[in-house]
Design a protein around this motif. Structure first.
Motif, PDB file in Angstrom:
ATOM      1  N   PRO A 215      13.672  -0.697  -9.658  1.00 35.36           N
ATOM      2  CA  PRO A 215      13.995   0.639 -10.184  1.00 35.36           C
ATOM      3  C   PRO A 215      13.291   0.945 -11.498  1.00 35.36           C
ATOM      4  N   ALA A 216      12.907  -0.086 -12.239  1.00 36.13           N
ATOM      5  CA  ALA A 216      12.243   0.137 -13.531  1.00 36.13           C
ATOM      6  C   ALA A 216      10.877   0.797 -13.374  1.00 36.13           C
ATOM      7  N   LEU A 217      10.307   0.764 -12.162  1.00 32.13           N
ATOM      8  CA  LEU A 217       9.006   1.393 -11.915  1.00 32.13           C
ATOM      9  C   LEU A 217       9.110   2.892 -11.680  1.00 32.13           C
ATOM     10  N   VAL A 218      10.334   3.409 -11.598  1.00 27.73           N
ATOM     11  CA  VAL A 218      10.557   4.811 -11.239  1.00 27.73           C
ATOM     12  C   VAL A 218      10.818   5.645 -12.486  1.00 27.73           C
ATOM     13  N   ASP A 219      10.130   6.784 -12.592  1.00 27.44           N
ATOM     14  CA  ASP A 219      10.398   7.743 -13.658  1.00 27.44           C
ATOM     15  C   ASP A 219      10.352   9.151 -13.066  1.00 27.44           C
ATOM     16  N   MET A 220      10.400  10.170 -13.928  1.00 27.84           N
ATOM     17  CA  MET A 220      10.450  11.547 -13.432  1.00 27.84           C
ATOM     18  C   MET A 220       9.143  11.997 -12.788  1.00 27.84           C
ATOM     19  N   SER A 221       8.076  11.242 -12.992  1.00 31.92           N
ATOM     20  CA  SER A 221       6.808  11.586 -12.335  1.00 31.92           C
ATOM     21  C   SER A 221       6.687  10.948 -10.960  1.00 31.92           C
ATOM     22  N   THR A 222       7.758  10.275 -10.519  1.00 30.54           N
ATOM     23  CA  THR A 222       7.724   9.523  -9.268  1.00 30.54           C
ATOM     24  C   THR A 222       8.450  10.271  -8.154  1.00 30.54           C
ATOM     25  N   LEU A 223       7.819  10.370  -7.005  1.00 34.10           N
ATOM     26  CA  LEU A 223       8.469  10.841  -5.784  1.00 34.10           C
ATOM     27  C   LEU A 223       8.743   9.597  -4.945  1.00 34.10           C
ATOM     28  N   VAL A 224      10.008   9.360  -4.616  1.00 29.18           N
ATOM     29  CA  VAL A 224      10.404   8.160  -3.885  1.00 29.18           C
ATOM     30  C   VAL A 224      10.583   8.504  -2.409  1.00 29.18           C
ATOM     31  N   VAL A 225       9.948   7.731  -1.540  1.00 31.58           N
ATOM     32  CA  VAL A 225      10.075   7.924  -0.094  1.00 31.58           C
ATOM     33  C   VAL A 225      10.781   6.709   0.493  1.00 31.58           C
ATOM     34  N   ILE A 226      11.910   6.943   1.148  1.00 32.51           N
ATOM     35  CA  ILE A 226      12.655   5.901   1.836  1.00 32.51           C
ATOM     36  C   ILE A 226      12.396   6.063   3.337  1.00 32.51           C
ATOM     37  N   GLY A 227      11.921   5.024   3.982  1.00 28.15           N
ATOM     38  CA  GLY A 227      11.584   5.114   5.390  1.00 28.15           C
ATOM     39  C   GLY A 227      12.798   5.143   6.305  1.00 28.15           C
ATOM     40  N   ALA A 228      12.545   5.408   7.586  1.00 28.65           N
ATOM     41  CA  ALA A 228      13.561   5.382   8.634  1.00 28.65           C
ATOM     42  C   ALA A 228      13.208   4.270   9.620  1.00 28.65           C
ATOM     43  N   SER A 229      13.988   4.150  10.690  1.00 29.33           N
ATOM     44  CA  SER A 229      13.729   3.073  11.645  1.00 29.33           C
ATOM     45  C   SER A 229      12.364   3.211  12.310  1.00 29.33           C
ATOM     46  N   GLY A 230      11.852   4.435  12.372  1.00 28.08           N
ATOM     47  CA  GLY A 230      10.557   4.661  13.004  1.00 28.08           C
ATOM     48  C   GLY A 230       9.377   4.617  12.061  1.00 28.08           C
ATOM     49  N   THR A 231       9.608   4.290  10.804  1.00 30.85           N
ATOM     50  CA  THR A 231       8.512   4.242   9.837  1.00 30.85           C
ATOM     51  C   THR A 231       7.735   2.940   9.994  1.00 30.85           C
ATOM     52  N   ARG A 232       6.418   3.046  10.046  1.00 33.34           N
ATOM     53  CA  ARG A 232       5.543   1.904  10.285  1.00 33.34           C
ATOM     54  C   ARG A 232       4.452   1.812   9.210  1.00 33.34           C
ATOM     55  N   ARG A 233       3.998   0.572   8.966  1.00 29.72           N
ATOM     56  CA  ARG A 233       2.849   0.336   8.088  1.00 29.72           C
ATOM     57  C   ARG A 233       1.691  -0.179   8.929  1.00 29.72           C
ATOM     58  N   ILE A 234       0.520   0.367   8.681  1.00 31.21           N
ATOM     59  CA  ILE A 234      -0.699  -0.100   9.325  1.00 31.21           C
ATOM     60  C   ILE A 234      -1.471  -0.919   8.302  1.00 31.21           C
ATOM     61  N   ALA A 235      -1.497  -2.221   8.478  1.00 33.04           N
ATOM     62  CA  ALA A 235      -2.163  -3.106   7.522  1.00 33.04           C
ATOM     63  C   ALA A 235      -3.679  -2.924   7.589  1.00 33.04           C
ATOM     64  N   ARG A 236      -4.303  -2.951   6.409  1.00 32.13           N
ATOM     65  CA  ARG A 236      -5.763  -2.834   6.342  1.00 32.13           C
ATOM     66  C   ARG A 236      -6.304  -3.865   5.358  1.00 32.13           C
ATOM     67  N   GLU A 237      -7.472  -4.385   5.655  1.00 28.49           N
ATOM     68  CA  GLU A 237      -8.114  -5.325   4.748  1.00 28.49           C
ATOM     69  C   GLU A 237      -8.832  -4.570   3.639  1.00 28.49           C
ATOM     70  N   ASN A 238      -8.624  -5.034   2.409  1.00 27.77           N
ATOM     71  CA  ASN A 238      -9.313  -4.471   1.236  1.00 27.77           C
ATOM     72  C   ASN A 238      -9.032  -2.991   1.034  1.00 27.77           C
ATOM     73  N   ALA A 239      -7.888  -2.542   1.507  1.00 23.40           N
ATOM     74  CA  ALA A 239      -7.490  -1.148   1.320  1.00 23.40           C
ATOM     75  C   ALA A 239      -5.970  -1.059   1.426  1.00 23.40           C
ATOM     76  N   ASP A 241      -2.400  -0.059   2.717  1.00 23.19           N
ATOM     77  CA  ASP A 241      -1.860   0.220   4.052  1.00 23.19           C
ATOM     78  C   ASP A 241      -1.620   1.710   4.230  1.00 23.19           C
ATOM     79  N   TRP A 242      -1.745   2.157   5.464  1.00 21.63           N
ATOM     80  CA  TRP A 242      -1.284   3.484   5.824  1.00 21.63           C
ATOM     81  C   TRP A 242       0.177   3.397   6.267  1.00 21.63           C
ATOM     82  N   VAL A 243       0.911   4.457   6.033  1.00 20.71           N
ATOM     83  CA  VAL A 243       2.327   4.519   6.408  1.00 20.71           C
ATOM     84  C   VAL A 243       2.543   5.790   7.224  1.00 20.71           C
ATOM     85  N   TYR A 244       3.268   5.654   8.329  1.00 15.22           N
ATOM     86  CA  TYR A 244       3.614   6.832   9.122  1.00 15.22           C
ATOM     87  C   TYR A 244       4.975   6.622   9.746  1.00 15.22           C
ATOM     88  N   THR A 245       5.597   7.717  10.155  1.00 15.37           N
ATOM     89  CA  THR A 245       6.849   7.651  10.905  1.00 15.37           C
ATOM     90  C   THR A 245       6.587   8.180  12.308  1.00 15.37           C
TER      91      THR A 245
END
Length: 250
Positions: A215-239, A241-245
């Motif tokens: 929580p210490a990383l969060v301030d008023m300039s932060t938009l926090v996104v909490i995923g759902a059961s369908g949220t996925r991460r696409i792992a990438r090398e040297n980049a 990750d992409w995130v989608y639901t």
């Protein structure tokens, strides 16, 4: 003869996310009214006046804008992001609703903008690709127990959740309280994205999960996104990750 009142969304950062309609409205306005940091983002042309005020005087600001429009001025009330998302459009219509009948006849136009959650989602990939909700953690205008109920129902409903106003100097612990509540209803490996200062020089995207988010990383300039059961991460090398639901979730 009355003037025109524009309620303008400036987007979350610089002019790259300012729509053509917003540019036109700002160009027509004689008075630019809003919270001081937002007003400062609008370059002035000849004949324009800036009227800046504190963040907690939204209704006073709205009444001033309405009075100026009624007097024949062309007024632009500016908000960061989209003016209809936790911003000045609701405050202005609240003032109209409680104000003199003459204000209901004014030419009032809402000019949409890119919201903070849209900008953050675009940077992350497509986390808002299925059902989602937006909740403000500010308890300045509503009790904290109401916020807790909404967080619980959003978690139980398996919505992706975009958290606005997650922390401030006056409310430094509310984001920790929110994470603690969500852990009661969501798995520890639920995706959490911290989109900080999106579109600005110090932009930072932190991809983590509910059981380890700091929580210490969060301030008023932060938009926090909490995923759902369908949220996925696409792992990438040297980049990052992409995130989608997934649209097939639920």
């Amino acid at each position: 003869m009355s003037g025109t009142l524009y309620i303008v969304g400036l987007g979350p950062a610089d002019e790259r996310w300012l729509t053509l309609e917003a540019q036109q409205a700002l160009g027509e306005a004689q008075d630019i009214i809003g919270y001081e940091p937002y007003v400062a983002r609008v370059p002035l042309r000849d004949g324009q006046t800036r009227i800046a005020s504190d963040n907690r005087v939204e209704i006073d600001r709205a009444r001033d804008a309405l009075e100026r429009a009624q007097a024949g001025r062309v007024v632009a009330v500016v908000s960061g992001g989209d003016p209809g998302v936790f911003a000045m459009a609701a405050a202005l219509f609240e003032a109209v609703d409680a104000g003199p009948a003459e204000w209901r006849a004014l030419d009032i136009r809402v000019v949409p903008g890119v919201s903070a959650m849209q900008a953050a989602a675009a940077r992350l990939g497509a986390p808002l690709g299925h059902d989602f909700c937006a909740i403000s953690l500010s308890d300045n205008l509503k009790p904290w127990d109401v916020i807790e109920k909404r967080l619980e129902h959003a978690a139980r409903g398996d919505f992706v959740i975009a958290l606005y106003n997650p922390a401030s100097r006056a409310r430094p612990t509310r984001i920790a309280d929110a994470f603690a509540l969500l852990r009661r209803f969501l798995p520890g490996d639920t995706f959490v994205g911290l989109a900080k200062s999106v579109g600005r020089e110090k932009e930072d995207l932190i991809l983590t999960q509910l059981d380890s988010v700091d929580p210490a990383l969060v301030d008023m300039s932060t938009l926090v996104v909490i995923g759902a059961s369908g949220t996925r991460r696409i792992a990438r090398e040297n980049a990052r990750d992409w995130v989608y639901t997934s649209r097939k979730a639920g």
